[in-house]
Design a protein around this motif. Structure first.
Motif, mmCIF file in Angstrom:
data_model
loop_
_atom_site.group_PDB
_atom_site.id
_atom_site.type_symbol
_atom_site.label_atom_id
_atom_site.label_comp_id
_atom_site.label_asym_id
_atom_site.label_seq_id
_atom_site.Cartn_x
_atom_site.Cartn_y
_atom_site.Cartn_z
ATOM 1 N N GLU A 175 0.798 -1.236 0.000
ATOM 2 C CA GLU A 175 0.000 0.000 0.000
ATOM 3 C C GLU A 175 0.824 1.276 0.000
ATOM 4 O OE1 GLU A 175 -0.410 -2.329 2.526
ATOM 5 O OE2 GLU A 175 -1.999 -3.445 1.496
ATOM 6 N N HIS A 176 2.014 1.246 0.610
ATOM 7 C CA HIS A 176 2.765 2.487 0.796
ATOM 8 C C HIS A 176 4.227 2.197 1.102
ATOM 9 C CE1 HIS A 176 0.808 1.897 5.020
ATOM 10 N NE2 HIS A 176 1.836 1.116 4.853
ATOM 11 N N LYS A 177 4.970 3.275 1.321
ATOM 12 C CA LYS A 177 6.361 3.153 1.761
ATOM 13 C C LYS A 177 6.438 3.485 3.243
ATOM 14 C CE LYS A 177 8.520 4.433 -2.644
ATOM 15 N NZ LYS A 177 9.386 5.434 -3.312
ATOM 16 N N VAL A 178 7.270 2.746 3.950
ATOM 17 C CA VAL A 178 7.406 2.932 5.394
ATOM 18 C C VAL A 178 8.854 3.268 5.704
ATOM 19 C CG1 VAL A 178 7.175 1.844 7.666
ATOM 20 C CG2 VAL A 178 5.546 1.292 5.841
ATOM 21 N N MET B 277 9.705 -4.111 15.057
ATOM 22 C CA MET B 277 8.622 -3.419 15.750
ATOM 23 C C MET B 277 7.503 -3.057 14.772
ATOM 24 S SD MET B 277 8.778 0.120 17.952
ATOM 25 C CE MET B 277 8.824 1.160 16.476
ATOM 26 N N LEU B 278 7.883 -2.576 13.585
ATOM 27 C CA LEU B 278 6.884 -2.232 12.577
ATOM 28 C C LEU B 278 6.109 -3.467 12.119
ATOM 29 C CD1 LEU B 278 9.022 0.287 10.466
ATOM 30 C CD2 LEU B 278 7.081 0.860 11.940
ATOM 31 N N LYS B 279 6.780 -4.622 12.093
ATOM 32 C CA LYS B 279 6.095 -5.870 11.763
ATOM 33 C C LYS B 279 5.100 -6.250 12.856
ATOM 34 C CE LYS B 279 8.958 -8.484 8.547
ATOM 35 N NZ LYS B 279 9.623 -9.776 8.310
ATOM 36 N N GLU B 280 5.530 -6.120 14.098
ATOM 37 C CA GLU B 280 4.656 -6.461 15.225
ATOM 38 C C GLU B 280 3.420 -5.568 15.260
ATOM 39 O OE1 GLU B 280 7.086 -6.156 18.681
ATOM 40 O OE2 GLU B 280 8.358 -7.855 18.120
ATOM 41 N N GLN B 281 3.590 -4.311 14.827
ATOM 42 C CA GLN B 281 2.467 -3.372 14.812
ATOM 43 C C GLN B 281 1.569 -3.567 13.592
ATOM 44 O OE1 GLN B 281 4.555 0.372 14.980
ATOM 45 N NE2 GLN B 281 4.774 0.333 17.215
ATOM 46 N N GLY B 282 1.966 -4.453 12.694
ATOM 47 C CA GLY B 282 1.177 -4.718 11.497
ATOM 48 C C GLY B 282 1.348 -3.683 10.404
ATOM 49 N N ILE B 283 2.319 -2.767 10.572
ATOM 50 C CA ILE B 283 2.564 -1.733 9.561
ATOM 51 C C ILE B 283 3.281 -2.335 8.357
ATOM 52 C CG2 ILE B 283 3.770 0.454 9.119
ATOM 53 C CD1 ILE B 283 3.323 1.109 12.112
ATOM 54 N N ILE B 284 4.161 -3.321 8.637
ATOM 55 C CA ILE B 284 4.850 -4.065 7.592
ATOM 56 C C ILE B 284 4.444 -5.515 7.721
ATOM 57 C CG2 ILE B 284 7.107 -4.815 6.734
ATOM 58 C CD1 ILE B 284 8.284 -2.212 7.738
ATOM 59 N N SER B 285 4.076 -6.146 6.608
ATOM 60 C CA SER B 285 3.640 -7.536 6.667
ATOM 61 C C SER B 285 4.820 -8.473 6.923
ATOM 62 C CB SER B 285 2.925 -7.935 5.374
ATOM 63 O OG SER B 285 3.775 -7.760 4.264
#
Length: 339
Positions: A280-283, A326-334
């Motif tokens: 969906e986007h860039k993180v 951390m971003l994976k755990e937050q669901g921001i990155i799959s």
């Protein structure tokens, strides 16, 4: 700033179309199709219409900054960086030659300088705008948003402090308005052709803050460290993939001991960033190394193992891998995406 207002120009039309498609980059090559890098970082064709040689020349001639280099239609110069504003779209351009002819890589810059909040930068980075002296390095690969992060930090300083801020860039990307500070933006060009000369000159102009577009050479590094040691806040970029790589880039020269001590005594932070593309986007993924007694000692002793452990365990700091997890755990990155 060089402004191109002729919206009938072919390449100007392509810039507008790329902007409307939310592209980050436009790639122009003569006698080939124009391509963009879309908002997910993918390369795709913008139009199935070849760019003519005459259209390339017309655009380059309108970019007045290049006029000094144009002695003929054959272009003696082989590559050049320049900045233009096209229909109020700010663009950083790089002209170069390929085996098939002329080409321009055009980076489309945001309309406004984004806030640190919008970029997703943590409080520890926001607090760097309050530093009075020292060296702040923002590192990462090309296209990771280093210039945008620095511009956002400068903008915070501009809003908070009555300072004189000097920026030295090649080319200028973001243009600042004076708020509480006065800002002098200096492009490299005919009069001053390298960063080290520009830094020396800037130090005679009584600045509080010196922003340097990029540290490229040993001389640049030495002068930047000297400026930071002299009581200026120096903010700059470096091409490095993590904090340890950035440290090596700064000190891995014959004068290593002196450079290492200067860096340890002056650095305030090394921020490394990388843009991770999702569906969906860039993180923005970050590594943050901050100044404290322990990190200063680690740099002086080249104890990089302990330095990494400090980043992992100290509030406000982080390693790239830990932030990615951390971003994976937050669901921001799959979970299927790798760093």
């Amino acid at each position: 700033m060089n402004c191109i207002t002729d919206v009938k120009d072919k390449i100007t039309k392509l810039i507008i179309k790329a902007y409307q498609n939310k592209a980050s980059d436009l790639f122009i090559r003569e006698n080939m199709y124009p391509y963009i890098r879309n908002n997910l970082g993918k390369i795709e064709m913008l139009e199935d219409d070849f760019i003519k040689d005459s259209q390339m020349i017309s655009f380059l001639k309108k970019a007045e900054q290049l006029s000094d280099f144009l002695s003929s239609l054959d272009f003696v110069i082989t590559d050049s960086d320049f900045f233009v504003s096209v229909a109020n779209i700010n663009c950083r351009c790089h002209f170069y030659k390929t085996i098939k002819g002329r080409a321009i890589a055009i980076r489309l810059l945001p309309d406004k300088i984004p806030s640190l909040n919008k970029l997703g930068l943590p409080e520890s980075v926001k607090l760097l705008a309050d530093k009075k002296s020292g060296l702040i390095i923002v590192s990462g690969p090309t296209g990771s948003g280093k210039s945008t992060t620095i511009a956002s930090i400068i903008d915070v300083i501009n809003q908070k402090y009555n300072y004189h801020i000097i920026t030295i860039e090649d080319p200028i990307e973001y243009t600042f308005e004076n708020k509480k500070s006065i800002i002098s933006q200096i492009p490299l060009g005919k009069n001053i052709t390298n960063f080290s000369e520009s830094i020396k000159s800037a130090m005679r102009e009584n600045p509080n803050v010196i922003m340097i577009g990029e540290l490229r050479t040993l001389e640049d590094i030495k002068i930047a460290l000297f400026a930071a040691e002299s009581g200026h806040l120096v903010i700059t970029t470096l091409h490095a993939n993590n904090a340890i790589d950035a440290l090596d880039r700064m000190i891995n020269y014959e004068e290593k001991l002196n450079l290492k001590n200067l860096l340890a005594n002056t650095f305030q932070a090394i921020i490394t960033q990388k843009l991770v593309t999702t569906k969906e986007h860039k993180v923005l993924c970050l590594e943050i190394l901050l100044r404290n007694n322990a990190t200063v000692s680690c740099i002086k002793n080249e104890d990089y193992t302990s330095l990494i452990n400090i980043m992992k365990s100290t509030p406000g700091m982080m390693t790239m891998q830990d932030h990615f997890n951390m971003l994976k755990e937050q669901g921001i990155i799959s979970k299927e995406i790798n760093l």
